[in-house]
Each structure stands twice: as C-alpha cells, then as structure tokens.
Scaffold this active site. Structure first.
Site, PDB file in Angstrom:
ATOM      1  CE  LYS A  15      23.351 -22.202  -2.778  1.00 28.02           C
ATOM      2  NZ  LYS A  15      21.881 -22.679  -2.684  1.00 28.02           N
ATOM      3  CE  LYS A  41      21.091 -25.875 -11.203  1.00 29.52           C
ATOM      4  NZ  LYS A  41      21.541 -24.980 -10.052  1.00 29.52           N
ATOM      5  CG  ASN A  46      16.444 -38.638 -15.895  1.00 31.45           C
ATOM      6  OD1 ASN A  46      16.521 -39.145 -14.742  1.00 31.45           O
ATOM      7  ND2 ASN A  46      16.024 -37.356 -16.172  1.00 31.45           N
ATOM      8  N   GLY A  47      14.511 -41.601 -14.527  1.00 31.68           N
ATOM      9  CA  GLY A  47      13.376 -41.418 -13.695  1.00 31.68           C
ATOM     10  C   GLY A  47      13.174 -42.742 -13.051  1.00 31.68           C
ATOM     11  CD1 TRP A  49      22.424 -38.138  -8.053  1.00 30.76           C
ATOM     12  CD2 TRP A  49      20.154 -38.397  -8.089  1.00 30.76           C
ATOM     13  NE1 TRP A  49      22.089 -37.577  -6.801  1.00 30.76           N
ATOM     14  CE2 TRP A  49      20.630 -38.070  -6.882  1.00 30.76           C
ATOM     15  CE3 TRP A  49      18.871 -38.431  -8.389  1.00 30.76           C
ATOM     16  CZ2 TRP A  49      19.694 -37.697  -5.842  1.00 30.76           C
ATOM     17  CZ3 TRP A  49      17.819 -38.249  -7.174  1.00 30.76           C
ATOM     18  CH2 TRP A  49      18.293 -37.915  -5.885  1.00 30.76           C
ATOM     19  CD  GLU A  95      19.913 -20.471  -0.560  1.00 27.99           C
ATOM     20  OE1 GLU A  95      18.901 -21.212  -0.287  1.00 27.99           O
ATOM     21  OE2 GLU A  95      20.701 -20.602  -1.579  1.00 27.99           O
ATOM     22  CD  GLU A 141      23.294 -26.811  -2.120  1.00 27.01           C
ATOM     23  OE1 GLU A 141      23.036 -27.755  -2.726  1.00 27.01           O
ATOM     24  OE2 GLU A 141      22.821 -25.604  -2.209  1.00 27.01           O
ATOM     25  CB  CYS A 169      20.052 -39.628 -15.569  1.00 34.89           C
ATOM     26  SG  CYS A 169      19.892 -40.480 -14.172  1.00 34.89           S
ATOM     27  CG  HIS A 193      12.081 -19.681  22.930  1.00 34.17           C
ATOM     28  ND1 HIS A 193      11.560 -19.447  24.000  1.00 34.17           N
ATOM     29  CD2 HIS A 193      11.988 -18.676  21.963  1.00 34.17           C
ATOM     30  CE1 HIS A 193      11.098 -18.153  23.808  1.00 34.17           C
ATOM     31  NE2 HIS A 193      11.379 -17.536  22.494  1.00 34.17           N
ATOM     32  NE  ARG A 229      19.612 -33.516 -16.981  1.00 36.86           N
ATOM     33  CZ  ARG A 229      18.460 -32.949 -16.975  1.00 36.86           C
ATOM     34  NH1 ARG A 229      18.371 -31.893 -17.109  1.00 36.86           N
ATOM     35  NH2 ARG A 229      17.509 -33.828 -17.019  1.00 36.86           N
TER      36      ARG A 229
HETATM   37  C1  AGP Z   1      20.013 -25.459  -4.191  1.00 31.77           C
HETATM   38  O1  AGP Z   1      21.116 -25.239  -4.101  1.00 31.77           O
HETATM   39  C2  AGP Z   1      19.695 -26.982  -4.387  1.00 31.77           C
HETATM   40  N1  AGP Z   1      20.599 -27.443  -5.303  1.00 31.77           N
HETATM   41  C3  AGP Z   1      18.305 -27.493  -4.253  1.00 31.77           C
HETATM   42  O2  AGP Z   1      17.898 -27.061  -3.050  1.00 31.77           O
HETATM   43  C4  AGP Z   1      17.426 -26.813  -5.326  1.00 31.77           C
HETATM   44  O3  AGP Z   1      17.040 -25.482  -4.993  1.00 31.77           O
HETATM   45  C5  AGP Z   1      16.235 -27.634  -5.259  1.00 31.77           C
HETATM   46  O4  AGP Z   1      16.306 -28.904  -5.540  1.00 31.77           O
HETATM   47  C6  AGP Z   1      15.163 -27.309  -6.205  1.00 31.77           C
HETATM   48  O5  AGP Z   1      15.416 -27.269  -7.600  1.00 31.77           O
HETATM   49  P1  AGP Z   1      14.579 -26.465  -8.511  1.00 31.77           P
HETATM   50  O6  AGP Z   1      14.770 -24.918  -8.291  1.00 31.77           O
HETATM   51  O7  AGP Z   1      15.211 -26.808 -10.051  1.00 31.77           O
HETATM   52  O8  AGP Z   1      13.052 -26.772  -8.500  1.00 31.77           O
END
Ligand code: AGP
Length: 613
Positions: free
Chosen positions: A490, A608, A100-101, A74, A486, A493, A2, A509, A27
């Site tokens: 992208k 984030k 937060n947490g 969040w 990767e 997400e 958050c 396979h 966040r």
């Molecule tokens: C990447 O596009 C995502 N937002 C997510 O996979 C991110 O890379 C992952 O949560 C790790 O975050 P960090 O690099 O802040 O540890």
C-alpha cells in the site's frame, strides 16, 4: 489495461464518451483520445496525458456526431505520447480503432502490411489492427467481414472496437482471450460499449457481457453477437443492481479514502445472505460445493497477484487451521510455469477484484487444463474469472475504483474464513460448538472494522511523522505476516516510498542490519498467538535505534511503553485480526501519500487491473 467506451444513438457521442472514460480512468491514464462519425468522415482528438488534457483539447476544438469511440491508455507498446495514443486511423481515413491488450504477432503483421505500402504513424501494436481491417476491406469484403477476418488473424488477448465510414451506423467489437471485459449497455434507441460497468451505469442497467472469442455488431437499435466464425449467439442480458453513487467519490477527496471507509458496509455485504447465525452455518451456493466434493479435496492452491495474493496468504492460515486441508499460495505469474501438481482432487482458488488479471486468469486456465476444480473469489460482476470458474464467491463490495485495493482485500479475508468453515463442516472435521463460535464471531466484524477506522486521526499524526521517510519496514508474524506485505505494498504503490514487508522472525537472519534511526519499523502486534514474539521484535528494533510504530490491541500497556507511536485496534478473535490490523495500514499509506500531494487514486505507472502478462 486501458479504458474503452463506445456510443451509438441520436445524441452527440463526445460528452457521453468523455464521461464514460472519466469513470474508467483508473484503468490507465497515460493518454486519451476520441473519434466520432461526423457527416461521413471520422473526426479524432487525442493527446498524451490525463483525460483532463483531452477534455481541454475537445473544448478548444469541439467534436460533433455519433457513433463514437474513446480510449484512455495504459501504455504497453509505444511510449505514452500523442502519436501513440488511441484512436488510430487507417491510411484511407475511413477506418478507426481503439484497443486493449497486446497483438502478439504485430511485428509479423506490420512487416507484411508495410511491404504492401501501408504507412505506420505510431509505435503501437494497435495500429496493425486498423490497417489489417482496411487491407481485408480493400479486398472486396464488407467492413464487418473485414473486421471479423482481422479479429481471427491477430494473436494474443485483445479487446477491439472498430468503426468505418463505409458502415457509419455501426461499431464492431470483439473480445479475444483475457484482455479485460466488454460490456454492451442496452438503451432506448441507443447502445453503449465499455470496458467496465461504471462507464455506462448512468445510462442503463441492462448489459451483455461478451465472452472470449466473440464479436458484436452494434448499431443504435440492434446488437448481434457472433462467434468469430459468424455463428449467431443469443446473449444473456444481465441487470446491474449497483447504485450509480457507489461509483462516485462522494464527500471524500479520493476514491481510496472512500473505499477504505466503505469497508464496514462492504464487510457486511460480503456476509449478506451467507451466514445462518442461528444454526451456526455458512451458505455459499455459487460455489456448488457438495459434501462429496468437500471430502475428496486433498490440496488447495490459492493463486492471485499483488494485494489479492496477500489475501490468499491469510486464507492459507484460515483454511489449514479450520478445515485441515493443505494449502499452497502461488502467485499468478508463477503458477502455470511451476508445473503445479494438480489432479481431480485439487482445488485451484483464484482471488481477483477485477476478475480480469491476465496472470490470474492464466493460472485458472492451467488449473482447468490439469483437471483441477477451479474456484474464484471475485468482485467484478460478469468478469472472466467469475465466468470460467466451476464455482465462485462474489466479494459483493461494489465497484472498487482506487487503484490501490482496500475493500477488495478485506472482503476475501471474510470469504475465505467462511469457505474454511463450510469445508470443515462438510468434511466433518469441526464440532458443533467450535463451528458455532467461529460463525458467531463473524457478527463482530463490521463493528470492529468501524472502531478500527475511528482511529484515523491517530493515523494522520503518525503519517505526519513519517511523511518524509526514505524507506520503511513492515513486520508481522503468523496470520498477520501477510499484513506486513500488504501494508508495505500500500505504501509503495501510492507514496512511491520503498517499503518492505518481512516475516518478523526472519529479521535476525540479516535484514535487521537495515534498522537505524532513519528506518522506521511498523510492527503488527495485536493480541494473537504471536503477540509475545512481536514484543521481542519491537525490543530488537528499539535496541538498534529504530523508530517503532506498533499496531496494537487497545489496553496493551507493554507495547505502549515500548513503541514510539501506537495505533490502537479493538480486541478481536485472532483468526479475524488481519481484517482489522490492515485498516490502519491502509489509512497510513493513504495519509502519507495524500500529505505528499500525490495522485492517490491513479498512481504513476499503475493500472487498476493488469490484463497483460
Ligand atoms: C493492489 O493495491 C494493486 N492494485 C494490485 O496489487 C492488485 O491487487 C493486483 O493487480 C491484482 O488485481 P486483481 O485483484 O484485480 O486481480
């Protein structure tokens, strides 16, 4: 994760807090709320939905006064709703909290408090915090002491801000475990508290970072840092040298597009001060690496999550090829449950943009617990992963706001390439000529990235062709296999289209059964040692009616004749090719999502940095 903001000073807290929350919305954005001290009482506005809905609410029903605290959520415990949004007020109406947490012992606390007649108004774990603080305060201790006792009693990783009408000039905050950061901004007769630097950068560059198990008693003109047992700590004051603009979108529609294009600068910055092109040598002073240590390393674990883990998978190729040290990539959420084989000659290298990802921090703790050497490659200055490591490499890309990580993916590729050269040099496993060539190749990176990004218009055309697809395969081999993962992440997400990255050699396979004219295949086929294999992969996909989009090296006539679409990248040294091949895939995901009208910077269900396990 958050976003949290607090303000103490003579100005109205509301606009300062709302602006700060805007910069933290990446966040978490399920709900938002604000509470201010106004003439001896606490005024609260909060609602489900994005921050813009809270702004509308406040415009209709203004809030005046200070100090104040705000929160953008969040959701972890309790669905996103008005009643579950923060801030939460105690039954007496005198105490208010944002958090937060996760309070891991909240059910037990809730039962105890409910049995004493406390009325709960939400489904959140957070609410137990404010009721606990009121419980201790009612027992006759000061609000600050009641807060301290509360911080000691809640379990799990948590960041908390509390205010009380009994000590209306104060905010008491604490950081316990790895629930994200607490930054205290020092102003002129006013002070700020936030989860991250962008929220306060327009007001001050002087900050204090709270460490885990520390609390701060903050007024407009004082900051006292203590352990949870009340022992005062003299904090280090940092000066942030980011420019405020770098935390803004500029002329771009989304932060993600801005950050994709910022990579030329970010790659230059991550190299800055670390490459001696004349001698052909690398310097990474914050890693505190000595030849003695380098020589005794027998194994490296790279641990990270999501995009960062895929960066680590490229690092494995680089470190094993250049420094000849065995490397194993283990995702953060698995590392500490895999009983890893760690001793004093093992390096645990964490990669994290935020430096606050709970799974990655837990992996670092496990590495430390087992006596390993713990390093980190981190972007966020002052973050936990930077501070707890024995040595670190700062990504130096500036703040990354878009939830989908871009520049914080390519920067660690360069950082691991530099690390591999430094390790090889100190271990004496690389000759001068090879080392100087590898170092010299780094000079090419920013320009090659710029040229690859110039292909954006080609990518937009492909995005138009793919915008209505229901699924997609990404295939790569060798050092570009992680780029398949990767690229798929992208797309997933930010466009919500199912996509799967796969080792191209594995398709025959089983998964090749997926390919037909409805299943486009993105083939990453640059001129690298696996080029020929990728050519046959393209043929296999075409033979089954698949539509192939190839990422290929300029002038590759073979691919041009075979693929349905080609996105060209400039010729580049194969060990640096993942830095370049990923760029069109970032742009492709961006343009597909943008064409579909989706919220690219704040995709649904995401945050984030995931500071909960
Ligand atoms: C990447 O596009 C995502 N937002 C997510 O996979 C991110 O890379 C992952 O949560 C790790 O975050 P960090 O690099 O802040 O540890």
């Amino acid at each position: 994760m958050c976003g949290i903001v607090g303000y103490l000073g003579s100005r109205d807290a509301t606009p300062i807090i709302l602006n700060g929350l805007k910069r933290l919305e990446y966040r978490g954005y399920d709900s938002a709320g604000i509470a201010v001290m106004n003439g001896g009482q606490i005024d609260v506005r909060k609602d489900a939905g994005k921050l813009s809905q809270l702004v509308d609410l406040v415009n209709k029903s203004p809030l005046n006064g200070a100090p104040g605290i705000g929160h953008t959520r969040w959701a972890t415990h309790g669905a996103p709703s008005a009643r579950n949004s923060h801030p939460h007020v105690g039954n007496s109406g005198k105490t208010v909290v944002v958090h937060n947490g996760i309070v891991e012992n909240f059910l037990e606390l809730k039962d105890e408090l409910s049995s004493e007649g406390v009325v709960f108004n939400s489904d959140t774990d957070t609410e137990t915090i404010v009721h606990l603080a009121e419980h201790h305060h009612a027992a006759g201790v000061s609000f600050t002491e009641a807060a301290r006792r509360t911080f000691k009693q809640i379990e799990g990783a948590n960041v908390v801000l509390l205010m009380s009408t009994d000590e209306p000039d104060k905010i008491v905050t604490a950081r316990i475990g790895n629930a994200g950061g607490v930054v205290i901004g020092l102003g002129e007769n006013e002070n700020y508290i936030a989860s991250d630097i962008p929220a306060i950068l327009e007001h001050t560059r002087k900050v204090i970072f709270l460490e885990s198990k520390q609390m701060a008693i903050v007024t407009r003109d004082s900051v006292r840092i203590e352990t949870l047992d009340g022992v005062e700590i003299k904090p280090e004051i940092h000066t942030i040298n980011w420019d405020a603009v770098s935390a803004e979108k500029g002329e771009y529609r989304h932060f993600m597009q801005k950050e994709i294009h910022e990579q030329v600068r970010a790659l230059t910055d991550t190299l800055a001060g670390r490459v001696d092109f004349k001698e052909g040598r690398i310097r990474l002073p914050e890693l505190k690496l000595t030849p003695e240590l380098a020589k005794r390393i027998q194994r490296i674990y790279i641990t990270a999550c999501g995009t960062a883990a895929y960066a680590g998978m490229v690092g494995k190729y680089l470190i094993e090829k250049i420094a000849r040290i065995p490397v194993e990539v283990v995702i953060g959420s698995e590392f500490r449950y895999s009983d890893p084989i760690v001793d004093e000659n093992t390096v645990v290298l964490a990669i994290s943009q935020s430096g606050e990802t709970a799974d990655t921090l837990a992996a670092m703790e496990e590495g430390k617990r087992k006596g390993g050497i713990v390093w980190s490659i981190v972007n966020a200055v002052g973050s936990q992963a930077m501070r707890v490591a024995d040595g670190y490499i700062a990504m130096q890309t500036g703040p990354e706001i878009g939830v989908a990580s871009t520049k914080a993916f390519t920067a660690p590729l360069v950082d691991q390439y530099m690390l591999a050269i430094l390790l090889a040099d100190m271990r004496g496993v690389i000759d001068d000529k090879t080392r100087k060539q590898l170092v010299s190749d780094l000079r090419l990176v920013p320009d090659l990235a710029g040229r690859a990004l110039d292909a954006e218009s080609q990518v937009e055309k492909v995005a138009q062709a793919l915008k209505d697809i229901k699924g997609c395969l990404y295939l790569g081999r060798g050092i570009n296999m992680p780029i398949a993962y990767e690229g798929a992440l992208k797309l997933k997400e930010i466009s919500y289209i199912h996509a799967e990255g796969y080792p191209a050699g594995e398709m025959k396979h089983g998964p090749i059964a997926l390919i037909d004219e409805e299943m486009p295949v993105i083939c990453i086929a640059p001129k690298d040692p696996w080029h020929e294999k990728m050519i046959s992969q393209i043929q296999q996909a075409k033979a089954r009616g698949g539509k192939v989009v190839a990422i290929a090296t300029e002038g590759d006539e073979l691919v041009k004749d075979m693929a349905d679409h080609v996105i060209w990248i400039p010729e580049c040294p194969w060990m640096l090719s993942p830095i370049i091949t990923v760029l069109p895939l970032q742009l492709l995901a961006y343009h597909i999502a943008a064409t579909r009208g989706l919220d690219v910077d704040q995709p649904r269900n995401l945050a984030k940095s995931v500071t909960v396990e």
